[in-house]
Enzyme design. Structure first.
Site, PDB file in Angstrom:
ATOM      1  N   HIS A  74     -14.231  28.953  41.019  1.00 37.06           N
ATOM      2  CA  HIS A  74     -15.048  29.158  42.219  1.00 37.06           C
ATOM      3  C   HIS A  74     -14.387  28.391  43.355  1.00 37.06           C
ATOM      4  CE1 HIS A  74     -19.201  30.502  40.517  1.00 37.06           C
ATOM      5  NE2 HIS A  74     -18.201  31.148  39.978  1.00 37.06           N
ATOM      6  N   TYR A 200     -26.656  27.214  47.382  1.00 37.94           N
ATOM      7  CA  TYR A 200     -27.549  26.066  47.509  1.00 37.94           C
ATOM      8  C   TYR A 200     -28.456  26.335  48.704  1.00 37.94           C
ATOM      9  CZ  TYR A 200     -24.798  23.214  44.254  1.00 37.94           C
ATOM     10  OH  TYR A 200     -24.188  22.717  43.139  1.00 37.94           O
ATOM     11  N   PRO A 292     -28.658  16.498  39.313  1.00 35.79           N
ATOM     12  CA  PRO A 292     -27.701  17.585  39.036  1.00 35.79           C
ATOM     13  C   PRO A 292     -27.178  18.305  40.283  1.00 35.79           C
ATOM     14  CG  PRO A 292     -29.945  18.226  38.432  1.00 35.79           C
ATOM     15  CD  PRO A 292     -30.002  16.796  38.836  1.00 35.79           C
ATOM     16  N   LYS A 296     -22.111  16.598  39.016  1.00 38.25           N
ATOM     17  CA  LYS A 296     -21.147  15.531  38.747  1.00 38.25           C
ATOM     18  C   LYS A 296     -21.231  14.929  37.340  1.00 38.25           C
ATOM     19  CE  LYS A 296     -18.670  15.476  42.132  1.00 38.25           C
ATOM     20  NZ  LYS A 296     -18.169  16.698  41.593  1.00 38.25           N
ATOM     21  N   TYR A 384     -17.561  17.653  46.078  1.00 40.22           N
ATOM     22  CA  TYR A 384     -17.913  18.673  45.084  1.00 40.22           C
ATOM     23  C   TYR A 384     -16.768  18.906  44.105  1.00 40.22           C
ATOM     24  CZ  TYR A 384     -20.815  22.469  43.371  1.00 40.22           C
ATOM     25  OH  TYR A 384     -21.620  23.249  42.580  1.00 40.22           O
TER      26      TYR A 384
HETATM   27  C1  LIG Z   1     -30.076  20.895  33.157  1.00 41.81           C
HETATM   28  C2  LIG Z   1     -28.846  20.070  33.415  1.00 41.81           C
HETATM   29  C3  LIG Z   1     -27.886  20.571  34.264  1.00 41.81           C
HETATM   30  C4  LIG Z   1     -26.729  19.840  34.463  1.00 41.81           C
HETATM   31  N1  LIG Z   1     -25.749  20.358  35.287  1.00 41.81           N
HETATM   32  C5  LIG Z   1     -24.581  19.709  35.428  1.00 41.81           C
HETATM   33  C6  LIG Z   1     -23.473  20.308  36.147  1.00 41.81           C
HETATM   34  O1  LIG Z   1     -23.551  21.428  36.675  1.00 41.81           O
HETATM   35  N2  LIG Z   1     -22.309  19.620  36.211  1.00 41.81           N
HETATM   36  C7  LIG Z   1     -22.176  18.390  35.630  1.00 41.81           C
HETATM   37  O2  LIG Z   1     -21.086  17.801  35.720  1.00 41.81           O
HETATM   38  N3  LIG Z   1     -23.208  17.795  34.933  1.00 41.81           N
HETATM   39  C8  LIG Z   1     -24.382  18.423  34.812  1.00 41.81           C
HETATM   40  N4  LIG Z   1     -25.397  17.871  34.059  1.00 41.81           N
HETATM   41  C9  LIG Z   1     -25.202  16.553  33.434  1.00 41.81           C
HETATM   42  C10 LIG Z   1     -24.409  16.628  32.134  1.00 41.81           C
HETATM   43  O3  LIG Z   1     -25.010  17.547  31.240  1.00 41.81           O
HETATM   44  C11 LIG Z   1     -24.341  15.221  31.492  1.00 41.81           C
HETATM   45  O4  LIG Z   1     -23.933  14.323  32.487  1.00 41.81           O
HETATM   46  C12 LIG Z   1     -23.342  15.175  30.331  1.00 41.81           C
HETATM   47  O5  LIG Z   1     -23.874  15.835  29.205  1.00 41.81           O
HETATM   48  C13 LIG Z   1     -23.037  13.732  29.946  1.00 41.81           C
HETATM   49  O6  LIG Z   1     -22.249  13.715  28.780  1.00 41.81           O
HETATM   50  P1  LIG Z   1     -22.380  12.502  27.763  1.00 41.81           P
HETATM   51  O7  LIG Z   1     -21.410  12.800  26.667  1.00 41.81           O
HETATM   52  O8  LIG Z   1     -22.268  11.226  28.476  1.00 41.81           O
HETATM   53  O9  LIG Z   1     -23.883  12.553  27.241  1.00 41.81           O
HETATM   54  P2  LIG Z   1     -24.632  13.667  26.391  1.00 41.81           P
HETATM   55  O10 LIG Z   1     -24.059  15.019  26.635  1.00 41.81           O
HETATM   56  O11 LIG Z   1     -26.076  13.458  26.633  1.00 41.81           O
HETATM   57  O12 LIG Z   1     -24.277  13.294  24.885  1.00 41.81           O
HETATM   58  C14 LIG Z   1     -24.837  12.169  24.246  1.00 41.81           C
HETATM   59  C15 LIG Z   1     -24.973  12.475  22.766  1.00 41.81           C
HETATM   60  O13 LIG Z   1     -25.432  11.285  22.108  1.00 41.81           O
HETATM   61  C16 LIG Z   1     -26.337  11.650  21.102  1.00 41.81           C
HETATM   62  N5  LIG Z   1     -27.214  10.499  20.803  1.00 41.81           N
HETATM   63  C17 LIG Z   1     -28.168   9.957  21.608  1.00 41.81           C
HETATM   64  N6  LIG Z   1     -28.757   8.911  21.001  1.00 41.81           N
HETATM   65  C18 LIG Z   1     -28.139   8.789  19.796  1.00 41.81           C
HETATM   66  C19 LIG Z   1     -28.334   7.897  18.681  1.00 41.81           C
HETATM   67  N7  LIG Z   1     -29.244   6.914  18.730  1.00 41.81           N
HETATM   68  N8  LIG Z   1     -27.561   8.069  17.589  1.00 41.81           N
HETATM   69  C20 LIG Z   1     -26.630   9.062  17.536  1.00 41.81           C
HETATM   70  N9  LIG Z   1     -26.426   9.931  18.553  1.00 41.81           N
HETATM   71  C21 LIG Z   1     -27.174   9.794  19.659  1.00 41.81           C
HETATM   72  C22 LIG Z   1     -27.095  12.838  21.683  1.00 41.81           C
HETATM   73  O14 LIG Z   1     -27.631  13.655  20.661  1.00 41.81           O
HETATM   74  C23 LIG Z   1     -26.008  13.553  22.485  1.00 41.81           C
HETATM   75  O15 LIG Z   1     -25.406  14.634  21.786  1.00 41.81           O
HETATM   76  C24 LIG Z   1     -26.560  18.564  33.834  1.00 41.81           C
HETATM   77  C25 LIG Z   1     -27.560  18.060  33.005  1.00 41.81           C
HETATM   78  C26 LIG Z   1     -28.688  18.789  32.781  1.00 41.81           C
HETATM   79  C27 LIG Z   1     -29.742  18.228  31.871  1.00 41.81           C
END
Ligand SMILES: Cc1cc2nc3c(=O)[nH]c(=O)nc-3n(C[C@H](O)[C@H](O)[C@H](O)COP(=O)(O)OP(=O)(O)OC[C@H]3O[C@@H](n4cnc5c(N)ncnc54)[C@H](O)[C@@H]3O)c2cc1C
Length: 390
Positions: A74, A200, A292, A296, A384
């Site tokens: 995009h 947006y 969101p 980021k 962005y």
């Molecule tokens: C609806 C929505 C839309 C979004 N849109 C965007 C977007 O367009 N662009 C963008 O960049 N970001 C977006 N985000 C944010 C993005 O999804 C998160 O920032 C990203 O998933 C972070 O990755 P992470 O690996 O840090 O955490 P997570 O993906 O949350 O992974 C953490 C993992 O740890 C596991 N866990 C938790 N506690 C424990 C425990 N006690 N023991 C074992 N495992 C555990 C969980 O099950 C999970 O699988 C969005 C989020 C949401 C909810």
């Protein structure tokens, strides 16, 4: 059962799996655990926009080139206000684009790559606890067997409800946060695309985001109250609200279809500091979350582990433990830029409860300043795409 590894990672989201992959490229072994099953994670719809650097990280480090094949570049977004669209052209402004590629696919690519390379990832565990002083993770695996993973370093990549984060003593940690008086009502609809790029929309009824997923399914959001119950909204009422928020003299309308998923997403801005405490390092949502609006969160998680893998390699392969001290300051420099960008996009586009006529007209003035000047548009494009000047 006891396993010995160099890095124990809690959380098999993008941060945990990507870190494990990057470490393995340098011969550092790790064990990743997650309390959800692989299927559960695969079916959780979340992020959809990857910065070009995130897409390149997946492709260039051998996770998968599927993002470049199946993802959609995009080259801009539409800011819609006063019933008209104003395009911000990322390619022209900063020479980069972003990629529409769902987080569920990022997860599948990472999980497949770890499995292809013989990585040790254990899904569906329970009762996780960690020991920071004598670094170890204890849990019950998916077969009900008690497990202990002893490691040199422990990484908390366990998302926004991190238990690892709580290991940092209260006296040594700072939690900075901002709550917002609204949430997002998110839907997935079985319909063709309404627009080629993300829209947006600022409107007197509140914010709306028109996003895409595939040829047949689209993702859309509209601002709602934090206590909204998604279940009581009929499809007709949802479409009426979305259409009203994007309506304008140019006749733009959304292509409607059956709504296959609906959720209310609450969010906040949050940063936990420090990101290192002794043998424990925090990455991704465990250390910070953003609204969101700026897309980021996933990108920050990947940016964190790019830095983290480098300092862990120096610490473990070159016996340079001081390298670990660099992690927090380097990662946080980007985190706070992303925090500002996400907060700015959020407050510029959402209807604030109790807003006066002055507040609304100031917001419109801000939107006109952004779209009407190259400097304003470039500021948005840099944030962005994540192409911030060093
Ligand atoms: C609806 C929505 C839309 C979004 N849109 C965007 C977007 O367009 N662009 C963008 O960049 N970001 C977006 N985000 C944010 C993005 O999804 C998160 O920032 C990203 O998933 C972070 O990755 P992470 O690996 O840090 O955490 P997570 O993906 O949350 O992974 C953490 C993992 O740890 C596991 N866990 C938790 N506690 C424990 C425990 N006690 N023991 C074992 N495992 C555990 C969980 O099950 C999970 O699988 C969005 C989020 C949401 C909810």
């Amino acid at each position: 059962m006891m396993t010995r590894t160099q890095v124990g990672i809690v959380g098999a989201g993008p941060a945990g799996l990507m870190l494990s992959h990057l470490l393995s490229l340098n011969g550092i072994d790790s064990v990743v655990i997650d309390n959800r099953t692989r299927l559960e994670i695969e079916n959780t719809v979340r992020a959809g926009i990857l910065e070009a650097d995130s897409a390149r990280l997946l492709a260039d480090t051998g996770v998968s080139d599927r993002v470049l094949r199946d993802g959609h570049p995009h080259e801009g977004i539409d800011l819609r206000f006063g019933g008209e669209s104003h395009r911000i052209d990322f390619r022209a402004l900063v020479g980069e684009s972003v990629w529409l590629y769902p987080q569920t696919d990022v997860f599948v690519d990472l999980a497949n790559a770890r499995s292809r390379d013989g990585g040790d990832v254990r899904f569906g565990v329970r009762d996780t606890c960690v020991d920071v002083d004598a670094p170890a993770i204890r849990f019950v695996d998916s077969d009900g067997v008690a497990q202990e993973v002893r490691c040199d370093l422990l990484v908390g990549a366990d998302g926004s409800r991190s238990i690892c984060r709580d290991q940092v003593p209260e006296a040594l940690r700072t939690f900075s946060f901002r709550e917002y008086p609204f949430a997002w009502f998110g839907i997935i609809t079985q319909a063709p695309r309404s627009a080629e790029e993300l829209v947006y929309a600022h409107s007197p009824r509140g914010f709306a985001l028109i996003s895409q997923r595939t040829e047949t399914h689209q993702r859309m959001y509209f601002q709602c109250g934090p206590e909204t119950d998604a279940a009581v909204w009929s499809d007709d009422r949802i479409w009426e609200e979305l259409q009203a928020r994007v309506a304008g003299p140019d006749g733009f309308t959304l292509k409607e279809g059956p709504i296959t998923e609906r959720t209310v997403l609450r969010f906040r801005s949050f940063v936990a500091e420090p990101m290192r405490y002794g043998n424990l390092l925090l990455a991704g949502d465990a250390a910070h979350t953003v609204p969101p609006t700026g897309a980021k969160g996933l990108n920050l998680a990947l940016a964190d582990v790019r830095v983290l893998s480098e300092v862990v390699e120096r610490a473990l392969l070159k016996n340079d433990r001081d390298a670990l001290d660099e992690y927090g300051p380097r990662a946080l420099a980007r985190v706070w830029k992303a925090q500002h960008f996400s907060y700015w996009m959020t407050t510029m586009l959402h209807a604030l409860p109790g807003a006066t006529d002055f507040d609304v007209r100031r917001q419109l003035g801000e939107l006109r300043s952004v779209t009407g000047s190259e400097a304003g548009s470039r500021f948005l494009a840099e944030g962005y795409t994540g192409c911030w000047p060093a």
